[in-house]
Design an enzyme around this catalytic site. Structure first.
Site, PDB file in Angstrom:
ATOM      1  N   SER A 143       0.827  -1.205   0.000  1.00  0.00           N
ATOM      2  CA  SER A 143       0.000   0.000   0.000  1.00  0.00           C
ATOM      3  C   SER A 143       0.860   1.252   0.000  1.00  0.00           C
ATOM      4  CB  SER A 143      -0.908   0.004   1.232  1.00  0.00           C
ATOM      5  OG  SER A 143      -1.544   1.263   1.382  1.00  0.00           O
ATOM      6  N   SER A 171       0.159   2.439  -7.170  1.00  0.00           N
ATOM      7  CA  SER A 171      -0.340   3.717  -6.636  1.00  0.00           C
ATOM      8  C   SER A 171       0.743   4.790  -6.579  1.00  0.00           C
ATOM      9  CB  SER A 171      -0.967   3.525  -5.242  1.00  0.00           C
ATOM     10  OG  SER A 171      -2.017   2.594  -5.284  1.00  0.00           O
ATOM     11  N   ASP A 295      -8.708   3.369  -6.398  1.00  0.00           N
ATOM     12  CA  ASP A 295      -9.977   3.832  -5.838  1.00  0.00           C
ATOM     13  C   ASP A 295     -11.024   4.144  -6.906  1.00  0.00           C
ATOM     14  OD1 ASP A 295      -9.172   3.530  -3.235  1.00  0.00           O
ATOM     15  OD2 ASP A 295      -8.636   5.626  -2.938  1.00  0.00           O
TER      16      ASP A 295
END
Length: 415
Positions: A143, A171, A295
């Site tokens: 993450s 990300s 997301d």
């Protein structure tokens, strides 16, 4: 509680979105590390930012961050470098979300962190101190919140931080966002090559800071324009910038392929705004790697299915450890509406056009996940109505979402 939603005949309105949660929570941590500094302006009013503000301002012995994953990761690092011993805890789901990678990294830097429950998961007992810093190596597929948490404390470590990320980095825009904000407050931090970040020891510099509105929240209004049967549909969203720090600003390009046109303009108050309209052109299929914008995956999976556009989305491995297992949740709930999705190797979601018999009056479960509620609500533009269970979950990132839908003409009935 359940909401029954029906769509407006004419979709029009000016919607003042919440401020960016991602920027708000980073700005709050950096502000706290600045010492005396003016607080950030236009903070998000969502749950995740509220628990962060409360934890930083009240500084309780037991910090309950509820379901806020960002707050859990950022505060773990922040508490590790600030005086005192605190217990950091959250909801039952939060206690199932792994945090071992971040704890191990902080322990490598010298931090004193104990697990108060199951090894590798919250709650955590953290005793703050001053640490040397130095070199860390982490897998790039973890993450980005772990990475951002470490980066933000980097300047106050004696030797700063030299972070090596191995393998594929997911990300990356969120890491870039963190670095950009750190630089705004005077930190010397940047990529030295594609996989290395150097943070030099220094002090953050206090300064006024205004937070732009949330591109993730904007994605649901793009979705509504895409699914609306009103060819004259138009929504204005003030407070979004064309040169945005937010990775989810990619919705502009992605939704252009789904028939939505973005027009930037300056309103009569001098504020940057954008106008959404139908463009009249739409792709027959969408393939995209969401490694940098996970997301947005729910929004696009639901939009494409409801619009009858086959898709194949990759880079979704982080969806398994979000507020819920978002891959499984999407498959379950879209089947209720008659769409049969497939999953490959825990990181690819696809729909090849396969249909099944939809439920007669489907009720969408939200799994304590704000994005499930917000991504499925616009389905009523295609189905005529939709029922959303436990709709209150939107408060995690967009508390006024239902109010804004009503403002745009949607009918909402509590059942």
């Amino acid at each position: 509680m359940q909401f029954l939603l029906t769509p407006p005949a004419r979709l029009q309105g000016t919607i003042h979105l919440p401020a960016s949660k991602s920027i708000s929570n980073r700005a709050l941590i950096i502000h706290a590390l600045c010492g005396e500094a003016p607080p950030p302006q236009n903070l998000s009013d969502c749950d995740d930012t509220f628990v962060m503000e409360r934890a930083l301002n009240q500084d309780p012995d037991i910090i309950d961050i509820k379901a806020a994953g960002t707050a859990m990761r950022f505060l773990t690092a922040y508490r590790a470098v600030t005086p005192g011993t605190r217990l950091l805890t959250g909801t039952e789901r939060m206690k199932q979300r792994p945090i071992g990678v971040l704890v191990d990294a902080l322990r490598t830097l010298g931090a004193h962190i104990e697990y108060a429950g199951e090894e590798g998961f919250p709650p955590l007992r953290i005793t703050g101190g001053n640490y040397q810093g130095g070199r860390l190596s982490l897998p790039g597929h973890i993450s980005s919140q772990y990475i951002s948490a470490l980066l933000m404390i980097g300047p106050i470590l004696t030797d700063g931080l030299h972070l090596q990320l191995t393998g594929r980095i997911i990300s990356r825009p969120y890491i870039d966002l963190t670095l950009q904000l750190m630089q705004e407050f005077g930190a010397k931090a940047d990529w030295t090559d594609d996989h290395c970040i150097r943070v030099f020891p220094s002090s953050y510099t206090p300064r006024p800071f205004y937070i732009e509105n949330d591109w993730s929240a904007a994605s649901y209004w793009y979705q509504m324009i895409a699914l609306s049967k009103d060819e004259q549909a138009e929504v204005v969203l003030p407070g979004l910038f064309p040169a945005s720090y937010q990775g989810d600003s990619a919705v502009q390009t992605l939704f252009a392929g789904l028939g939505v046109k973005t027009e930037f303009f300056t309103d009569e108050k001098g504020q940057e705004s954008l106008r959404l309209k139908k463009s009249g052109t739409c792709n027959k299929r969408l393939e995209y790697d969401f490694i940098s914008q996970p997301d947005l995956a729910q929004t696009f999976a639901v939009t494409c299915a409801m619009a009858g556009i086959p898709f194949r989305f990759s880079g979704l491995q982080s969806l398994k450890i979000k507020e819920t297992d978002r891959m499984t949740a999407l498959i379950n709930e879209l089947r209720k509406l008659g769409y049969v999705l497939g999953e490959v190797e825990d990181n690819i979601l696809f729909w090849d056009g396969e249909r099944c018999m939809p439920q007669e009056h489907p009720s969408i479960d939200t799994y304590e996940d704000h994005r499930m509620a917000m991504a499925f609500a616009p389905c009523c533009l295609t189905t005529g109505e939709i029922r959303i269970n436990d709709p209150h979950v939107v408060s995690k990132s967009y508390p006024r979402y239902w109010e804004h839908l009503q403002q745009a003409g949607f009918k909402l009935t509590r059942q």
